[in-house]
Every structure is written in C-alpha cells, then in structure tokens.
Design a protein around this motif. Structure first.
Motif, PDB file in Angstrom:
ATOM      1  N   GLY A  33      -2.549  18.258   0.770  1.00 26.17           N
ATOM      2  CA  GLY A  33      -3.742  17.920   0.024  1.00 26.17           C
ATOM      3  C   GLY A  33      -3.734  16.528  -0.567  1.00 26.17           C
ATOM      4  N   PRO A  34      -4.893  16.093  -1.056  1.00 27.64           N
ATOM      5  CA  PRO A  34      -5.036  14.757  -1.639  1.00 27.64           C
ATOM      6  C   PRO A  34      -4.529  14.709  -3.073  1.00 27.64           C
ATOM      7  CG  PRO A  34      -7.118  15.919  -1.745  1.00 27.64           C
ATOM      8  CD  PRO A  34      -6.167  16.833  -1.020  1.00 27.64           C
ATOM      9  N   PRO A  35      -4.424  13.521  -3.644  1.00 24.44           N
ATOM     10  CA  PRO A  35      -4.048  13.414  -5.057  1.00 24.44           C
ATOM     11  C   PRO A  35      -5.099  14.044  -5.963  1.00 24.44           C
ATOM     12  CG  PRO A  35      -3.850  11.296  -3.931  1.00 24.44           C
ATOM     13  CD  PRO A  35      -4.577  12.202  -3.005  1.00 24.44           C
ATOM     14  N   VAL A  36      -4.654  14.477  -7.128  1.00 23.64           N
ATOM     15  CA  VAL A  36      -5.537  15.041  -8.146  1.00 23.64           C
ATOM     16  C   VAL A  36      -5.733  13.986  -9.239  1.00 23.64           C
ATOM     17  CG1 VAL A  36      -5.836  16.854  -9.867  1.00 23.64           C
ATOM     18  CG2 VAL A  36      -4.737  17.381  -7.668  1.00 23.64           C
ATOM     19  N   ALA A  37      -6.983  13.666  -9.540  1.00 21.46           N
ATOM     20  CA  ALA A  37      -7.291  12.692 -10.590  1.00 21.46           C
ATOM     21  C   ALA A  37      -8.490  13.203 -11.367  1.00 21.46           C
ATOM     22  CB  ALA A  37      -7.570  11.312  -9.996  1.00 21.46           C
TER      23      ALA A  37
ATOM     24  N   VAL B 262       0.834  -1.207   0.000  1.00 15.07           N
ATOM     25  CA  VAL B 262       0.000   0.000   0.000  1.00 15.07           C
ATOM     26  C   VAL B 262       0.868   1.255   0.000  1.00 15.07           C
ATOM     27  CG1 VAL B 262      -1.582   1.381   1.413  1.00 15.07           C
ATOM     28  CG2 VAL B 262      -2.054  -1.049   1.016  1.00 15.07           C
ATOM     29  N   ALA B 263       1.954   1.233   0.750  1.00 14.83           N
ATOM     30  CA  ALA B 263       2.850   2.399   0.775  1.00 14.83           C
ATOM     31  C   ALA B 263       3.444   2.645  -0.611  1.00 14.83           C
ATOM     32  CB  ALA B 263       3.954   2.193   1.806  1.00 14.83           C
ATOM     33  N   ASN B 264       3.899   1.599  -1.268  1.00 14.26           N
ATOM     34  CA  ASN B 264       4.461   1.767  -2.614  1.00 14.26           C
ATOM     35  C   ASN B 264       3.409   2.289  -3.591  1.00 14.26           C
ATOM     36  OD1 ASN B 264       6.990   0.836  -1.852  1.00 14.26           O
ATOM     37  ND2 ASN B 264       6.540  -1.278  -2.384  1.00 14.26           N
ATOM     38  N   PHE B 265       2.188   1.801  -3.457  1.00 14.15           N
ATOM     39  CA  PHE B 265       1.102   2.193  -4.356  1.00 14.15           C
ATOM     40  C   PHE B 265       0.710   3.655  -4.148  1.00 14.15           C
ATOM     41  CE2 PHE B 265      -3.621   2.302  -5.012  1.00 14.15           C
ATOM     42  CZ  PHE B 265      -3.614   2.161  -6.384  1.00 14.15           C
ATOM     43  N   THR B 266       0.578   4.062  -2.917  1.00 12.10           N
ATOM     44  CA  THR B 266       0.049   5.401  -2.632  1.00 12.10           C
ATOM     45  C   THR B 266       1.117   6.482  -2.593  1.00 12.10           C
ATOM     46  OG1 THR B 266       0.188   5.038  -0.229  1.00 12.10           O
ATOM     47  CG2 THR B 266      -1.878   4.424  -1.324  1.00 12.10           C
ATOM     48  N   GLN B 267       2.384   6.094  -2.537  1.00  6.69           N
ATOM     49  CA  GLN B 267       3.425   7.121  -2.547  1.00  6.69           C
ATOM     50  C   GLN B 267       4.064   7.291  -3.921  1.00  6.69           C
ATOM     51  OE1 GLN B 267       5.811   7.800   1.002  1.00  6.69           O
ATOM     52  NE2 GLN B 267       4.872   5.996   1.956  1.00  6.69           N
ATOM     53  N   HIS B 268       3.718   6.421  -4.866  1.00  2.45           N
ATOM     54  CA  HIS B 268       4.097   6.676  -6.254  1.00  2.45           C
ATOM     55  C   HIS B 268       3.350   7.919  -6.732  1.00  2.45           C
ATOM     56  CE1 HIS B 268       5.150   6.296 -10.385  1.00  2.45           C
ATOM     57  NE2 HIS B 268       3.960   5.885 -10.784  1.00  2.45           N
ATOM     58  N   ARG B 269       3.987   8.696  -7.594  1.00  2.00           N
ATOM     59  CA  ARG B 269       3.471  10.000  -8.009  1.00  2.00           C
ATOM     60  C   ARG B 269       3.275  10.914  -6.797  1.00  2.00           C
ATOM     61  NH1 ARG B 269      -1.177   9.271 -12.654  1.00  2.00           N
ATOM     62  NH2 ARG B 269      -0.042   7.925 -14.118  1.00  2.00           N
ATOM     63  N   GLY B 270       4.180  10.799  -5.840  1.00  4.79           N
ATOM     64  CA  GLY B 270       4.139  11.649  -4.661  1.00  4.79           C
ATOM     65  C   GLY B 270       5.103  12.809  -4.788  1.00  4.79           C
ATOM     66  N   PHE B 271       6.181  12.782  -3.988  1.00 12.80           N
ATOM     67  CA  PHE B 271       7.113  13.915  -3.984  1.00 12.80           C
ATOM     68  C   PHE B 271       7.719  14.161  -5.359  1.00 12.80           C
ATOM     69  CE2 PHE B 271      10.077  10.430  -3.561  1.00 12.80           C
ATOM     70  CZ  PHE B 271      11.224  10.885  -4.205  1.00 12.80           C
ATOM     71  N   SER B 272       7.935  13.096  -6.135  1.00 14.69           N
ATOM     72  CA  SER B 272       8.580  13.255  -7.442  1.00 14.69           C
ATOM     73  C   SER B 272       7.656  13.896  -8.481  1.00 14.69           C
ATOM     74  CB  SER B 272       9.062  11.894  -7.958  1.00 14.69           C
ATOM     75  OG  SER B 272       7.965  11.071  -8.325  1.00 14.69           O
TER      76      SER B 272
ATOM     77  N   ALA C 100     -11.428   0.780   7.619  1.00 17.19           N
ATOM     78  CA  ALA C 100     -11.247   2.153   8.101  1.00 17.19           C
ATOM     79  C   ALA C 100     -10.578   2.191   9.472  1.00 17.19           C
ATOM     80  CB  ALA C 100     -12.587   2.865   8.150  1.00 17.19           C
ATOM     81  N   ALA C 101     -10.594   1.068  10.189  1.00 20.70           N
ATOM     82  CA  ALA C 101      -9.933   1.006  11.490  1.00 20.70           C
ATOM     83  C   ALA C 101      -8.436   0.730  11.361  1.00 20.70           C
ATOM     84  CB  ALA C 101     -10.588  -0.074  12.353  1.00 20.70           C
ATOM     85  N   LEU C 102      -7.974   0.476  10.135  1.00 21.38           N
ATOM     86  CA  LEU C 102      -6.569   0.138   9.896  1.00 21.38           C
ATOM     87  C   LEU C 102      -5.856   1.329   9.268  1.00 21.38           C
ATOM     88  CD1 LEU C 102      -7.197  -3.343   8.247  1.00 21.38           C
ATOM     89  CD2 LEU C 102      -6.659  -2.912  10.651  1.00 21.38           C
ATOM     90  N   GLU C 103      -4.618   1.549   9.663  1.00 27.11           N
ATOM     91  CA  GLU C 103      -3.877   2.688   9.126  1.00 27.11           C
ATOM     92  C   GLU C 103      -3.738   2.600   7.612  1.00 27.11           C
ATOM     93  OE1 GLU C 103       0.507   4.874   9.559  1.00 27.11           O
ATOM     94  OE2 GLU C 103      -0.068   3.250  10.920  1.00 27.11           O
ATOM     95  N   GLU C 104      -3.384   1.418   7.117  1.00 32.23           N
ATOM     96  CA  GLU C 104      -3.209   1.296   5.661  1.00 32.23           C
ATOM     97  C   GLU C 104      -4.551   1.308   4.938  1.00 32.23           C
ATOM     98  OE1 GLU C 104       0.868  -0.266   4.289  1.00 32.23           O
ATOM     99  OE2 GLU C 104      -0.253  -1.993   5.034  1.00 32.23           O
ATOM    100  N   GLY C 105      -5.605   0.867   5.615  1.00 29.03           N
ATOM    101  CA  GLY C 105      -6.930   0.968   5.029  1.00 29.03           C
ATOM    102  C   GLY C 105      -7.343   2.419   4.846  1.00 29.03           C
ATOM    103  N   ARG C 106      -7.054   3.245   5.864  1.00 28.23           N
ATOM    104  CA  ARG C 106      -7.368   4.672   5.751  1.00 28.23           C
ATOM    105  C   ARG C 106      -6.515   5.335   4.680  1.00 28.23           C
ATOM    106  NH1 ARG C 106      -7.405   3.965  11.369  1.00 28.23           N
ATOM    107  NH2 ARG C 106      -5.301   4.849  11.573  1.00 28.23           N
ATOM    108  N   ARG C 107      -5.271   4.913   4.548  1.00 24.67           N
ATOM    109  CA  ARG C 107      -4.393   5.464   3.519  1.00 24.67           C
ATOM    110  C   ARG C 107      -4.957   5.165   2.125  1.00 24.67           C
ATOM    111  NH1 ARG C 107      -0.170   9.141   2.550  1.00 24.67           N
ATOM    112  NH2 ARG C 107       0.865   8.490   0.628  1.00 24.67           N
ATOM    113  N   LEU C 108      -5.437   3.948   1.922  1.00 21.43           N
ATOM    114  CA  LEU C 108      -6.027   3.582   0.630  1.00 21.43           C
ATOM    115  C   LEU C 108      -7.290   4.394   0.350  1.00 21.43           C
ATOM    116  CD1 LEU C 108      -5.933  -0.287   0.039  1.00 21.43           C
ATOM    117  CD2 LEU C 108      -4.976   1.508  -1.401  1.00 21.43           C
ATOM    118  N   GLN C 109      -8.126   4.563   1.365  1.00 25.31           N
ATOM    119  CA  GLN C 109      -9.346   5.345   1.172  1.00 25.31           C
ATOM    120  C   GLN C 109      -9.017   6.778   0.792  1.00 25.31           C
ATOM    121  OE1 GLN C 109     -11.500   4.822   4.854  1.00 25.31           O
ATOM    122  NE2 GLN C 109     -12.378   2.865   4.227  1.00 25.31           N
ATOM    123  N   TRP C 110      -7.995   7.345   1.419  1.00 20.59           N
ATOM    124  CA  TRP C 110      -7.575   8.705   1.096  1.00 20.59           C
ATOM    125  C   TRP C 110      -7.073   8.793  -0.349  1.00 20.59           C
ATOM    126  CZ3 TRP C 110      -2.419  10.063  -0.063  1.00 20.59           C
ATOM    127  CH2 TRP C 110      -2.169  11.435  -0.200  1.00 20.59           C
ATOM    128  N   PHE C 111      -6.272   7.815  -0.735  1.00 25.26           N
ATOM    129  CA  PHE C 111      -5.649   7.865  -2.054  1.00 25.26           C
ATOM    130  C   PHE C 111      -6.661   7.659  -3.168  1.00 25.26           C
ATOM    131  CE2 PHE C 111      -3.142   6.048  -5.585  1.00 25.26           C
ATOM    132  CZ  PHE C 111      -2.190   7.040  -5.716  1.00 25.26           C
TER     133      PHE C 111
END
Length: 343
Positions: free
Chosen positions: A117-121, A49-59, A244-255
């Motif tokens: 802010g959140p990702p733009v899509a 999940v970290a690799n998925f949601t942090q791609h197209r991040g800072f770079s 939603a009770a899981l940190e990575e679950g919330r990260r996915l919902q945000w992304f």
C-alpha cells in the motif's frame, strides 16, 4: 514529527508504564526507543528520490515494528529483569508503534503497512507543533525533578492526545469552510489537501489540484467575515506527463499522491513536493531528467538546495494567523495592503 517530540513521546510512555519501577532511567530508555525508527535516515538508497521516498518505509512499518518489539523486550528483560517480560513488551510495543502512528498525522507520509500500500498522510498536524510537544516535555521535567512522578507524564500524554484529536476536528471544520468557494470555481471534486500552516492549528492551508491549475487557500479560525481568497498556480500538464514516463517520476507521484509541481530549470525537468513547507519555501525539489532537444532523458535524481526563508516570514505568519492581516499571498509570501488581494 520532529526527533525531539518523538523522543519525548517515547520517554513519556516509558515513564507512565514503568516509571515507578525503573525511576528516571525509564525516560532514557523510552527516548532511545522513540528515536529508533528514525535511524533509517543514515541509509543511502542511491538517489535523492529514493532517499526521500524510502524514509519512513520499512523502519516505520507496523509489520516490522510489532515483531521487533518482542525481540527488544526480550533483550531489555535480560538486561533489567527488575521489570517482567510482559511489561517490557508493553513498553517496547507502545513506543515503537506510536512513533509511526504519530508520524502518519503529519504531511510527509508514513508507510505504516510497508511493503503493502501507499504511505499514510492524515495531514492534520505540522511536523513541529509546540502545543503538541510542550505537554510531553513538561511532564518529563516534573518527573525528572520530583522523582518517579508517573501522573505528570500521564497528564502530558493525555493533553497531547487531546490536542491531536483537536487537529482532526479543526481540519474537518476548515474543509467544510472552503467547500462553497471551491464549488463556485468548479473544484468541489478535485483532489485536495487540508493541512495546518507551520507551528499551529489555527491557520490552515488548502491545496486543490485542478486539471490546468492548482489553487491555494489560506484561512484560519481568527479570520473575520471577509471572503476566502483563492490563489492560482499553473500546473504544466505537459511536464507532468514527461515525469510520468520516468521511473523516479512515477515513484514521486506515488509517494506524494500527485501533489507535485513541475518546472524547467536550466534545461532540466524539476519536480517539487508542494505538500511540505509553503509555496516559495518548499524544501524538496528534485531534478529528474535533462532535455536533450528531443525530449527528456532520465538521470539519477538529485535534490536542489532548499530555498532560503526570509527572516520576516514568522512575522508574516503571525499577522495572518491572528487575523490582523486578512490575506497572505503564498506566491510572494507577503501581506498585500488591506482590501487588496493577490496579483
């Protein structure tokens, strides 16, 4: 967009701005700069999940790429002072900034304003669309064979940009078309996503997130006057609550802005990004937790293998896109007999 398109966009911009001075080498420099932001794929952030949601991040952040363009322009000017620093800056900034801006038109999501802010899509163009890429590639080929022919790459850029504008207009037309059908189902205010089906902007997919169900619509510009077909999928709100009770679950919902489906898979909680691919062929499904009998226990996320895509899928999409088939059932990725709907 795909790497070839991003390299072509960078090469075209460099050719248009500096091709007369640098010649064919401008294309190579532009392609390299156009690929640079995507090199973040080599970074391992520790979990799927970290690799998925942090791609197209800072770079892909405008706050990073804009100042970086000054540094790159300085290095390029020291290397090839034949071009002024100001023009090197123009080349660098144009290429680095248009890369994430183009990515933002796709469905994946681009963190243009990282770390804020959140990702733009915008979701108006598929990640691979030949009608966007081919004008760029044609302009580059003409440049290569006819020398510093800046008009060819400029025309290629203009045609691709016009096509991108068309994708936005088409998206709005499709959104307006499905409005009456959604209102009839009481879903006019539900979150929705309107995006093209693979490789084109003629056939579109509309995903609507109701409270208890998800509705999918496939409709296109070559359809006849028949009614719009709605296909329903269960949402499993109890699994969404567990995620939603899981940190990575919330990260996915945000992304993903909540465009997820959840399943129990061999006693584990799985989440699928339903934005990407099509039902039955979604490429990103993650295992988030394991059921210990009393609830789900978080575990470092892992990604399931992407499902195999049947070879006849392209034929199915072509039949539906051209209107020769009136209905495409996403649950089975099949075309029902004429006059029938999806079961």
């Amino acid at each position: 967009m795909d790497s070839i398109t991003q390299a072509a966009l960078g090469a075209s911009l460099a050719g248009a701005v500096a091709g007369k001075t640098l010649g064919r080498s401008a294309l190579l420099i532009g392609a390299a700069l156009g690929t640079l932001p995507d090199l973040d794929v080599v970074i391992d952030y520790g979990t799927a999940v970290a690799n998925f949601t942090q791609h197209r991040g800072f770079s892909h952040s405008l706050f990073i790429l804009f100042p970086l363009s000054f540094v790159i322009a300085y290095a390029l000017h020291r290397w090839r002072p034949i071009l002024s620093y100001r023009r090197w800056l123009g080349v660098s900034a144009l290429i680095l900034l248009t890369h994430p801006l183009l990515d933002a038109f796709t469905t994946y999501g681009t963190q243009l304003f990282w770390p804020f802010g959140p990702p733009v899509a915008i979701t108006s163009i598929f990640i691979i669309d030949p009608l966007y890429s081919l004008p760029l590639l044609a302009g580059i080929l003409i440049f290569l064979f006819r020398g510093p022919h800046t008009r060819s790459v400029t025309v290629g850029l203009a045609l691709s940009t016009l096509y991108l504008g068309w994708s936005l207009a088409a998206q709005q037309i499709i959104s307006d078309r499905v409005e009456p059908a959604l209102a009839k189902e009481g879903l006019q205010d539900a979150p929705r996503m309107v995006q093209p089906m693979p490789f084109n902007t003629i056939l579109w997919r509309v995903t609507v997130m109701g409270e208890e169900r998800r509705v999918e619509i496939v409709t296109g510009f070559l359809d006849g006057d028949g009614p719009i077909t709605l296909e329903s999928f269960p949402r499993h709100p109890e699994l969404a609550e567990a995620a939603a009770a899981l940190e990575e679950g919330r990260r996915l919902q945000w992304f993903t802005d909540g465009f997820l489906s959840y399943q129990r898979t061999n006693g584990k909680l799985a989440a699928t990004d339903i934005r990407l691919g099509i039902p039955g062929a979604h490429p990103f499904t993650f295992i988030l937790a394991e059921d210990n009998g009393e609830g789900f226990t978080a575990q470092p996320s892992s990604r399931l293998d992407r499902p195999a895509v049947a070879g006849e899928l392209l034929g199915v999409l072509w039949s539906r896109m051209t209107g020769s088939a009136e209905v495409l059932c996403l649950a089975s990725l099949s075309l029902p007999p004429p006059g029938e709907g999806c079961s």
